[in-house]
Design a protein around this motif. Structure first.
Motif, mmCIF file in Angstrom:
data_model
loop_
_atom_site.group_PDB
_atom_site.id
_atom_site.type_symbol
_atom_site.label_atom_id
_atom_site.label_comp_id
_atom_site.label_asym_id
_atom_site.label_seq_id
_atom_site.Cartn_x
_atom_site.Cartn_y
_atom_site.Cartn_z
ATOM 1 N N GLU A 148 0.858 -1.303 -0.158
ATOM 2 C CA GLU A 148 -0.248 -0.012 -0.178
ATOM 3 C C GLU A 148 0.914 1.280 0.150
ATOM 4 N N TYR A 149 2.210 1.131 0.184
ATOM 5 C CA TYR A 149 3.093 2.223 0.362
ATOM 6 C C TYR A 149 3.647 2.284 -1.112
ATOM 7 N N ASP A 150 3.512 1.633 -2.148
ATOM 8 C CA ASP A 150 4.179 1.522 -3.249
ATOM 9 C C ASP A 150 4.415 2.924 -3.887
ATOM 10 N N ALA A 151 3.245 3.759 -4.116
ATOM 11 C CA ALA A 151 3.584 5.133 -4.936
ATOM 12 C C ALA A 151 4.343 5.849 -4.089
ATOM 13 N N ARG A 152 4.164 5.990 -2.671
ATOM 14 C CA ARG A 152 4.810 6.986 -1.973
ATOM 15 C C ARG A 152 6.295 6.497 -1.850
ATOM 16 N N ALA A 153 6.603 5.282 -1.888
ATOM 17 C CA ALA A 153 7.922 4.652 -1.592
ATOM 18 C C ALA A 153 8.672 4.814 -3.063
ATOM 19 N N ARG A 154 8.027 4.648 -4.205
ATOM 20 C CA ARG A 154 8.765 5.011 -5.253
ATOM 21 C C ARG A 154 8.997 6.680 -5.569
ATOM 22 N N ALA A 155 8.226 7.395 -4.771
ATOM 23 C CA ALA A 155 8.542 8.755 -4.951
ATOM 24 C C ALA A 155 9.526 9.221 -4.006
ATOM 25 N N LYS A 156 9.830 8.577 -2.965
ATOM 26 C CA LYS A 156 10.729 8.781 -1.951
ATOM 27 C C LYS A 156 12.016 8.177 -2.702
ATOM 28 N N ILE A 157 12.033 6.896 -3.323
ATOM 29 C CA ILE A 157 13.208 6.676 -3.845
ATOM 30 C C ILE A 157 13.952 7.401 -4.951
ATOM 31 N N SER A 158 12.872 8.016 -5.781
ATOM 32 C CA SER A 158 13.243 8.873 -6.702
ATOM 33 C C SER A 158 13.946 10.149 -6.173
ATOM 34 N N GLU A 159 13.295 10.827 -5.172
ATOM 35 C CA GLU A 159 13.584 11.849 -4.514
ATOM 36 C C GLU A 159 14.907 11.594 -3.886
ATOM 37 N N ALA A 160 15.327 10.540 -3.269
ATOM 38 C CA ALA A 160 16.386 10.290 -2.714
ATOM 39 C C ALA A 160 17.580 10.103 -3.534
ATOM 40 N N VAL A 161 17.244 9.412 -4.735
ATOM 41 C CA VAL A 161 18.262 9.183 -5.851
ATOM 42 C C VAL A 161 18.583 10.603 -6.277
ATOM 43 N N ASN A 162 17.828 11.691 -6.390
ATOM 44 C CA ASN A 162 18.089 12.768 -6.871
ATOM 45 C C ASN A 162 18.943 13.506 -5.804
ATOM 46 N N LEU A 163 18.548 13.556 -4.671
ATOM 47 C CA LEU A 163 19.237 14.118 -3.546
ATOM 48 C C LEU A 163 20.700 13.796 -3.471
ATOM 49 N N ALA A 164 20.745 12.117 -3.631
ATOM 50 C CA ALA A 164 22.188 11.816 -3.229
ATOM 51 C C ALA A 164 22.864 12.325 -4.600
ATOM 52 N N ALA A 165 22.367 12.195 -5.639
ATOM 53 C CA ALA A 165 23.299 12.628 -6.779
ATOM 54 C C ALA A 165 23.740 14.303 -6.841
ATOM 55 N N ASN A 166 22.811 15.167 -6.175
ATOM 56 C CA ASN A 166 23.217 16.388 -6.042
ATOM 57 C C ASN A 166 24.195 16.582 -4.991
ATOM 58 N N ASP A 167 24.129 15.724 -3.937
ATOM 59 C CA ASP A 167 25.078 15.664 -3.003
ATOM 60 C C ASP A 167 26.445 15.301 -3.570
ATOM 61 N N PHE A 168 26.748 14.245 -4.503
ATOM 62 C CA PHE A 168 27.681 13.985 -4.854
ATOM 63 C C PHE A 168 28.417 15.065 -6.083
ATOM 64 N N ARG A 169 27.390 15.523 -6.608
ATOM 65 C CA ARG A 169 27.639 16.831 -7.393
ATOM 66 C C ARG A 169 28.564 17.977 -6.577
ATOM 67 N N ARG A 170 27.694 18.111 -5.543
ATOM 68 C CA ARG A 170 28.290 19.259 -4.685
ATOM 69 C C ARG A 170 29.845 18.791 -4.298
ATOM 70 N N GLN A 171 29.705 17.595 -3.753
ATOM 71 C CA GLN A 171 31.067 17.157 -3.152
ATOM 72 C C GLN A 171 32.190 17.171 -4.472
ATOM 73 N N ALA A 173 32.222 19.006 -7.060
ATOM 74 C CA ALA A 173 32.544 20.394 -7.213
ATOM 75 C C ALA A 173 33.258 21.034 -6.132
ATOM 76 N N ALA A 174 33.135 20.597 -5.034
ATOM 77 C CA ALA A 174 34.043 21.127 -3.896
ATOM 78 C C ALA A 174 35.359 20.651 -3.961
ATOM 79 N N LEU A 175 35.501 19.011 -4.324
ATOM 80 C CA LEU A 175 36.704 18.477 -4.606
ATOM 81 C C LEU A 175 37.413 19.319 -5.729
ATOM 82 N N PHE A 176 36.891 19.632 -6.975
ATOM 83 C CA PHE A 176 37.251 20.316 -8.017
ATOM 84 C C PHE A 176 37.780 21.853 -7.687
ATOM 85 N N VAL A 177 37.116 22.583 -6.885
ATOM 86 C CA VAL A 177 37.437 23.833 -6.380
ATOM 87 C C VAL A 177 38.798 23.858 -5.665
#
Length: 186
Positions: A148-171, A173-177
């Motif tokens: 019964e949590y399927d739709a919400r879980a999929r949304a949270k997984i997608s959001e977590a993947v995007n936030l994790a990707a943003n964190d990696f990009r930030r890290q 970029a910080a290493l590059f700088v």
């Protein structure tokens, strides 16, 4: 004839021939010693058949205690397939109804427990998400797919993947700088 029928009696169902012979004896010599003995032999057979059914019902009770409802129902169905007296048939049918009821109650209990477990998983996954533990959160949210949590879980997984990707990009970029600054200082 009566003794032959008794000796070949299988302990489960009383042969019709045995009943017929007893009825004939009682008709020929009602109330006599032979009629009484014939009635006793028939009574012994009835007791033995009832005892067999009783033993089967004890087995069924044990299976119900172990929550082996399908096996218990199989035994009861086999009993109902036998030629039982009306009273014994009613007892077996009542027992069958009780087993079905217990099976349904167990099913409902399991459903409630599973729902509670999924609710706990959702809370744990949400806590991990909020602590920015995205990998662990994704793993836990994945356990909630196809529930019964399927739709919400999929949304949270997608959001977590995007936030994790943003964190990696930030890290990254910080290493590059940091690397550029280190190069410029040399």
């Amino acid at each position: 004839k009566l003794l032959r029928e008794y000796f070949f009696f299988n302990g489960r169902q009383i042969p019709q021939e045995m009943k017929r012979v007893v009825a004939q004896i009682e008709k020929r010599v009602p109330g006599g010693v032979i009629a009484n003995r014939a009635r006793q032999i028939l009574w012994l057979a009835e007791e033995e058949a009832g005892s067999w059914v009783g033993k089967q019902l004890v087995v069924v009770d044990g299976l119900v205690e172990e929550k082996e409802y399908a096996k218990a129902l199989d035994i009861l169905d086999e009993l109902l397939a036998e030629k039982l007296t009306v009273e014994v048939r009613k007892i077996v049918q009542t027992s069958r109804g009780n087993v079905k009821e217990a099976q349904q109650e167990e099913f409902e209990t399991q459903q409630v427990l599973q729902k509670q477990a999924r609710s706990i998983q959702w809370s744990k996954a949400s806590d991990m998400f909020n602590r920015r533990e995205y990998d662990a959160a994704v793993d836990t949210f994945s356990l909630l797919l196809d529930t019964e949590y399927d739709a919400r879980a999929r949304a949270k997984i997608s959001e977590a993947v995007n936030l994790a990707a943003n964190d990696f990009r930030r890290q990254a970029a910080a290493l590059f700088v940091k690397a550029r600054k280190a190069r410029n200082e040399e």
